[in-house]
Design a protein around this motif. Structure first.
Motif: not given
Length: 168
Positions: A57-67, A81-87
């Protein structure tokens, strides 16, 4: 005074990737393949409350976009920087910043994605047939196996990783 007595031995092993995972799509495909294909032979189980838990199972995830915002001279004048909980949130947030003329004007430059500096993180929880849970954490640059007790688990994960070209 009572002493602490070692009851289990939990290990952590890390694989540094020679080349970072190139983009969020490749990252997601890799993580999803482990969930879908269950290459480690994990098993599902039912909790005492009667809830069935999948083997992986996916336990946790996070993604950071940079502009970055680049002015007419090619100089970086701002960064977001944009920290996001899902893709999905990661993609939507980046698109929102990239299409925001008011933000570009305020920053004094044109918005450009800084793809090489974006980060991705996904942690899977796997339930071994022995009954132990362990974690496999993916980032763009590493693969971390943690909370395992039996070296056979590490051997199984390592054999799988050796066969995945992007995990060299």
């Amino acid at each position: 005074m009572a002493d602490f007595v070692l009851s289990t031995v939990n290990r952590t092993a890390v694989r540094e990737l020679s080349v970072p995972i190139p983009n969020v799509t490749a990252f997601n495909n890799l993580v999803q393949s482990v969930i879908d294909d269950n290459p480690f032979g994990c098993v599902g189980y039912t909790t005492s409350d009667g809830e069935y838990i999948e083997p992986v199972v996916l336990n946790r995830e996070h993604y950071t976009a940079k502009v970055n915002f680049i002015d007419g001279d090619g100089k970086r004048v701002g960064t977001v920087s944009l920290n996001s909980p899902t893709i999905a949130a990661f993609e939507a947030n980046a698109a929102e910043v990239m299409g925001n003329a008011a933000l570009e004007a305020a920053m004094g430059g044109t918005a450009l994605r800084d793809l090489p500096h974006e980060t991705y993180y996904a942690q899977l929880r796997c339930h071994d047939p022995s009954g132990d849970d362990y974690y496999l954490t993916f980032t763009r640059k590493t693969l971390r196996l943690s909370s395992y007790q039996d070296e056979a688990i590490r051997d199984t994960v390592e054999t799988w990783a050796d066969a995945v070209a992007s995990l060299d």
